[in-house]
Design an enzyme around this catalytic site. Structure first.
Site, PDB file in Angstrom:
ATOM      1  N   ASP A 196       0.254  -6.016  -0.382  1.00 41.58           N
ATOM      2  CA  ASP A 196      -0.887  -6.559  -1.380  1.00 41.58           C
ATOM      3  C   ASP A 196      -0.480  -7.711  -2.414  1.00 41.58           C
ATOM      4  O   ASP A 196       0.585  -7.649  -2.954  1.00 41.58           O
ATOM      5  CB  ASP A 196      -1.258  -5.234  -2.053  1.00 41.58           C
ATOM      6  CG  ASP A 196      -1.701  -3.946  -1.611  1.00 41.58           C
ATOM      7  OD1 ASP A 196      -2.660  -4.287  -0.612  1.00 41.58           O
ATOM      8  OD2 ASP A 196      -1.149  -3.069  -1.942  1.00 41.58           O
ATOM      9  N   CYS A 229       0.944  -1.182  -0.177  1.00 36.13           N
ATOM     10  CA  CYS A 229      -0.075  -0.212   0.068  1.00 36.13           C
ATOM     11  C   CYS A 229       0.823   1.112  -0.114  1.00 36.13           C
ATOM     12  O   CYS A 229       1.867   1.407   0.822  1.00 36.13           O
ATOM     13  CB  CYS A 229      -0.721   0.177   1.159  1.00 36.13           C
ATOM     14  SG  CYS A 229      -2.104   1.631   1.492  1.00 36.13           S
TER      15      CYS A 229
END
Length: 281
Positions: free
Chosen positions: A195, A188
């Site tokens: 992620d 992120c």
């Protein structure tokens, strides 16, 4: 001010229980596209395919209702919606009464459309589909199709994007193929949270060196960008370094906060992929 630092990400959070469209926080696409050398025009089409698994509201008698929402945001919109703000927005439906699922769908469509086109002087619409409980059993799990790059046994030493790893064999006959990896990881942009994703690269043109492509995808491992931005970076790096005739890049990221985001970018008009979850989603 619509910048990641001013979004709800990484901040103490109040969870409203009453419908509130103002919770949606748009972020402009332009700054990250400018980093890639893109101005107004882009060499790709596509959309961001969102799935929201934690959608609930009350009917007119106060009984909770649930659904899965599929939201399709065209990549031509000047903004994306910051994902935590989207979660808070959907959560605000929890204590509000609506006459029907159609009313909820229409409200989401209008609110998200306004947010992603905000301040541009243009109007457009996102796509919204609600999957109701009686349709849950028909939902599929399917991996993205293609030749698995992860089968290659190789050394990986780059963990920030290294487009110099990309190469194509322009002295050989062109090919058409689809390549897949489950080793995509980025972080992120604001919080640094990981992620995880699977990525599919389909192209026609000079054959892309598969080992270099896999090493390049692994090189996103310590990179901080939002999902949509990572996919556009992958597209542009492959487009400029390997010079395919046609190219599409599709990533399906695992969910966070009940949301998954699955960007798709293509050099040529074609139908959007079906929004079908993978095993990790």
């Amino acid at each position: 001010m619509y910048t990641p630092e001013h979004s709800p990400l990484g901040q103490a959070t109040h969870y409203p229980a009453q419908y509130d469209a103002s919770l949606l926080f748009p972020l402009p696409r332009a700054p990250k596209r400018q980093e890639l050398g893109l101005q107004q025009a882009t060499p790709f089409f596509g959309a961001d395919l969102w799935t929201a698994y934690e959608l609930s509201w009350l009917n007119e008698r106060g009984k909770p209702q649930v659904a899965i929402a599929h939201v399709t945001v065209p990549c031509e919109t000047p903004h994306i919606v910051e994902s935590k703000s989207f979660k808070l927005y959907l959560g605000s439906f929890n204590g509000s009464r609506f006459a029907s699922a159609d009313e909820v769908r229409a409200r989401i469509r209008a609110d998200v459309s306004e947010a992603v086109w905000r301040g541009s002087g243009q109007t457009g619409s996102v796509g919204v589909k609600l999957v109701l409980p009686e349709q849950f059993d028909a939902q599929q799990v399917h991996e993205v199709d293609g030749l698995l790059l992860d089968r290659l046994d190789l050394d990986c030493t780059h963990y920030t994007p290294a487009p110099e790893l990309l190469a194509a064999h322009h002295d050989e006959a062109p090919v058409t193929e689809t390549l897949v990896s489950h080793l995509l990881k980025s972080n992120c942009l604001v919080t640094g949270q990981p992620d995880w994703g699977s990525v599919q690269i389909a192209y026609s043109g000079a054959q892309i060196d598969q080992a270099g492509l896999l090493q390049y995808l692994v090189s996103f491992r310590d990179h901080n960008e939002f999902h949509e931005q990572c996919v556009e970076r992958i597209f542009m790096d492959v487009w400029t370094r390997c010079r395919p005739i046609k190219l599409s890049v599709y990533a399906r990221y695992t969910r966070r906060g009940g949301l998954d985001i699955n960007p798709f970018r293509t050099s040529h008009p074609q139908p959007l992929p079906a929004n079908v979850r993978t095993a990790r989603q």
